[in-house]
Design a protein around this motif. Structure first.
Motif, PDB file in Angstrom:
ATOM      1  N   UNK A   1      20.279  55.118  67.065  1.00 55.64           N
ATOM      2  CA  UNK A   1      18.972  55.314  66.425  1.00 55.64           C
ATOM      3  C   UNK A   1      18.185  56.506  66.952  1.00 55.64           C
ATOM      4  N   UNK A   2      18.550  57.009  68.135  1.00 57.79           N
ATOM      5  CA  UNK A   2      17.814  58.130  68.714  1.00 57.79           C
ATOM      6  C   UNK A   2      18.082  59.458  68.002  1.00 57.79           C
ATOM      7  N   UNK A   3      19.113  59.519  67.164  1.00 56.15           N
ATOM      8  CA  UNK A   3      19.403  60.745  66.429  1.00 56.15           C
ATOM      9  C   UNK A   3      18.284  61.066  65.438  1.00 56.15           C
ATOM     10  N   UNK A   4      17.961  62.344  65.317  1.00 54.97           N
ATOM     11  CA  UNK A   4      17.016  62.824  64.312  1.00 54.97           C
ATOM     12  C   UNK A   4      17.836  63.480  63.203  1.00 54.97           C
ATOM     13  N   UNK A   5      17.855  62.835  62.046  1.00 54.99           N
ATOM     14  CA  UNK A   5      18.818  63.182  61.002  1.00 54.99           C
ATOM     15  C   UNK A   5      18.152  63.887  59.821  1.00 54.99           C
ATOM     16  N   UNK A   6      18.788  64.969  59.380  1.00 61.54           N
ATOM     17  CA  UNK A   6      18.420  65.644  58.137  1.00 61.54           C
ATOM     18  C   UNK A   6      19.644  65.628  57.225  1.00 61.54           C
ATOM     19  N   UNK A   7      19.465  65.145  56.011  1.00 61.55           N
ATOM     20  CA  UNK A   7      20.555  65.051  55.042  1.00 61.55           C
ATOM     21  C   UNK A   7      20.279  66.007  53.882  1.00 61.55           C
ATOM     22  N   UNK A   8      21.301  66.793  53.552  1.00 60.06           N
ATOM     23  CA  UNK A   8      21.187  67.771  52.470  1.00 60.06           C
ATOM     24  C   UNK A   8      22.209  67.429  51.394  1.00 60.06           C
ATOM     25  N   UNK A   9      21.759  67.312  50.147  1.00 57.05           N
ATOM     26  CA  UNK A   9      22.695  67.096  49.045  1.00 57.05           C
ATOM     27  C   UNK A   9      22.147  67.765  47.788  1.00 57.05           C
ATOM     28  N   UNK A  10      23.066  68.235  46.962  1.00 60.48           N
ATOM     29  CA  UNK A  10      22.658  69.002  45.781  1.00 60.48           C
ATOM     30  C   UNK A  10      22.361  68.122  44.573  1.00 60.48           C
ATOM     31  N   UNK A  11      22.698  66.831  44.641  1.00 62.52           N
ATOM     32  CA  UNK A  11      22.507  65.951  43.489  1.00 62.52           C
ATOM     33  C   UNK A  11      21.329  65.023  43.728  1.00 62.52           C
ATOM     34  N   UNK A  12      20.335  65.110  42.876  1.00 63.32           N
ATOM     35  CA  UNK A  12      19.106  64.347  43.064  1.00 63.32           C
ATOM     36  C   UNK A  12      19.337  62.834  43.003  1.00 63.32           C
ATOM     37  N   UNK A  13      20.302  62.395  42.177  1.00 64.03           N
ATOM     38  CA  UNK A  13      20.589  60.957  42.087  1.00 64.03           C
ATOM     39  C   UNK A  13      21.025  60.398  43.438  1.00 64.03           C
ATOM     40  N   UNK A  14      21.790  61.190  44.162  1.00 57.48           N
ATOM     41  CA  UNK A  14      22.235  60.729  45.485  1.00 57.48           C
ATOM     42  C   UNK A  14      21.065  60.716  46.467  1.00 57.48           C
ATOM     43  N   UNK A  15      20.214  61.727  46.394  1.00 55.02           N
ATOM     44  CA  UNK A  15      19.039  61.764  47.270  1.00 55.02           C
ATOM     45  C   UNK A  15      18.134  60.561  46.994  1.00 55.02           C
ATOM     46  N   UNK A  16      17.966  60.222  45.721  1.00 55.98           N
ATOM     47  CA  UNK A  16      17.139  59.057  45.373  1.00 55.98           C
ATOM     48  C   UNK A  16      17.728  57.773  45.957  1.00 55.98           C
ATOM     49  N   UNK A  17      19.040  57.620  45.846  1.00 55.07           N
ATOM     50  CA  UNK A  17      19.708  56.458  46.445  1.00 55.07           C
ATOM     51  C   UNK A  17      19.463  56.417  47.956  1.00 55.07           C
ATOM     52  N   UNK A  18      19.611  57.558  48.603  1.00 54.92           N
ATOM     53  CA  UNK A  18      19.447  57.607  50.058  1.00 54.92           C
ATOM     54  C   UNK A  18      18.005  57.319  50.473  1.00 54.92           C
ATOM     55  N   UNK A  19      17.044  57.761  49.678  1.00 51.85           N
ATOM     56  CA  UNK A  19      15.645  57.467  49.984  1.00 51.85           C
ATOM     57  C   UNK A  19      15.396  55.964  49.968  1.00 51.85           C
ATOM     58  N   UNK A  20      15.899  55.298  48.937  1.00 46.12           N
ATOM     59  CA  UNK A  20      15.734  53.847  48.844  1.00 46.12           C
ATOM     60  C   UNK A  20      16.485  53.138  49.973  1.00 46.12           C
ATOM     61  N   UNK A  21      17.666  53.625  50.278  1.00 46.75           N
ATOM     62  CA  UNK A  21      18.470  53.015  51.337  1.00 46.75           C
ATOM     63  C   UNK A  21      17.797  53.141  52.697  1.00 46.75           C
ATOM     64  N   UNK A  22      17.332  54.327  53.020  1.00 47.89           N
ATOM     65  CA  UNK A  22      16.666  54.557  54.312  1.00 47.89           C
ATOM     66  C   UNK A  22      15.451  53.638  54.460  1.00 47.89           C
ATOM     67  N   UNK A  23      14.698  53.482  53.364  1.00 49.42           N
ATOM     68  CA  UNK A  23      13.530  52.585  53.397  1.00 49.42           C
ATOM     69  C   UNK A  23      13.959  51.134  53.627  1.00 49.42           C
ATOM     70  N   UNK A  24      15.003  50.681  52.903  1.00 49.65           N
ATOM     71  CA  UNK A  24      15.453  49.296  53.043  1.00 49.65           C
ATOM     72  C   UNK A  24      15.996  49.012  54.446  1.00 49.65           C
ATOM     73  N   UNK A  25      16.643  50.007  55.028  1.00 43.49           N
ATOM     74  CA  UNK A  25      17.222  49.819  56.355  1.00 43.49           C
ATOM     75  C   UNK A  25      16.200  50.000  57.470  1.00 43.49           C
ATOM     76  N   UNK A  26      15.009  50.503  57.116  1.00 38.76           N
ATOM     77  CA  UNK A  26      13.962  50.698  58.111  1.00 38.76           C
ATOM     78  C   UNK A  26      14.264  51.803  59.105  1.00 38.76           C
ATOM     79  N   UNK A  27      14.945  52.844  58.642  1.00 36.03           N
ATOM     80  CA  UNK A  27      15.305  53.951  59.528  1.00 36.03           C
ATOM     81  C   UNK A  27      14.185  54.980  59.594  1.00 36.03           C
ATOM     82  N   UNK A  28      13.889  55.466  60.804  1.00 37.23           N
ATOM     83  CA  UNK A  28      12.906  56.531  60.935  1.00 37.23           C
ATOM     84  C   UNK A  28      13.607  57.817  61.372  1.00 37.23           C
TER      85      UNK A  28
END
Length: 240
Positions: free
Chosen positions: A93-120
């Motif tokens: 959890x100590x990692x500071x993560x930046x994710x880059x992807x060219x497809x907005x649908x995948x970014x939207x999925x990841x946004x919802x996932x990060x929120x559900x998992x409670x990741x900061x």
């Protein structure tokens, strides 16, 4: 590999998961399969295959490159459904993560996932890899480690990823059986881009003949400003 086998296999590599972290992986699996019904995220959807070929495979980077267990800034280029960066973030959890992807649908999925998992400390960026760390970008040469998994061949990946790594940082490429062949072809490009091979580690996923290679490249000097070239060019005209 079921969740219990996943936990046991990681313990052999000194990666111990709490009940909370195991629950995060279980939620990750559920969200991946549910979203995959209407957004093409992965061809692998069976629970045992996801735990082995996505979750466990993502975490092998920390076996070979133990710095991932430290509080580093990590940039994942072309992360798709979040591999390898989000399994690494859950486990470390100590990692500071930046994710880059060219497809907005995948970014939207990841946004919802990060929120559900409670990741900061997770930043999601919708961008072409060629533009993310170009000469005009604030992200250029900012990250301790840059990862990529199943995105492109190593010559192309090096041009997309090394510009984002700081001098003294690393690029970690997750590769399959073709890794050694790709590495041989990419040596000239890696040098041009300021990289130097540090390690090429071979491993096999548990319970099968799935061969993997993890290629660790150190950024030893600044990448020339002309790289990466504009979108599409690295793949059409790979460096030599």
């Amino acid at each position: 590999m079921n969740p219990e086998q996943f936990q046991a296999a990681l313990t052999k590599h000194q990666v111990t998961l709490t009940d909370h972290q195991l629950a995060q992986f279980a939620e990750y699996y559920q969200q991946l399969v549910e979203t995959n019904k209407h957004v093409n995220l992965t061809a692998i959807t069976g629970e045992q295959d996801v735990y082995l070929k996505h979750f466990y495979d993502s975490l092998t980077g920390a076996f070979i490159f133990p710095q991932l267990r430290e509080p580093l800034s990590l940039c994942d280029i072309g992360a798709g459904a979040g591999f390898p960066s989000l399994p690494l973030k859950i486990a470390f959890p100590q990692l500071r993560v930046t994710i880059v992807d060219s497809l907005n649908k995948r970014i939207n999925f990841l946004q919802e996932l990060v929120a559900k998992l409670g990741l900061d400390d997770v930043t999601l960026i919708h961008a072409r890899a060629e533009e993310f760390a170009n000469a005009k970008s604030d992200h250029r040469e900012q990250f301790d480690v840059v990862t990529a998994r199943a995105v492109a061949n190593l010559t192309v990946l090096s041009e997309l990823c090394l510009p984002a790594a700081r001098v003294g940082g690393y690029f970690l490429a997750y590769k399959g059986r073709s890794g050694q062949e790709e590495l041989t072809a990419a040596k000239g490009a890696i040098t041009k881009l300021g990289g130097q091979l540090e390690q090429n580690a071979e491993l096999t996923l548990p319970g099968g003949d799935d061969d993997r290679q993890l290629i660790v490249i150190k950024k030893v000097k600044a990448t020339p400003k002309r790289y990466p070239r504009r979108p599409g060019i690295p793949a059409k005209k790979p460096l030599k």
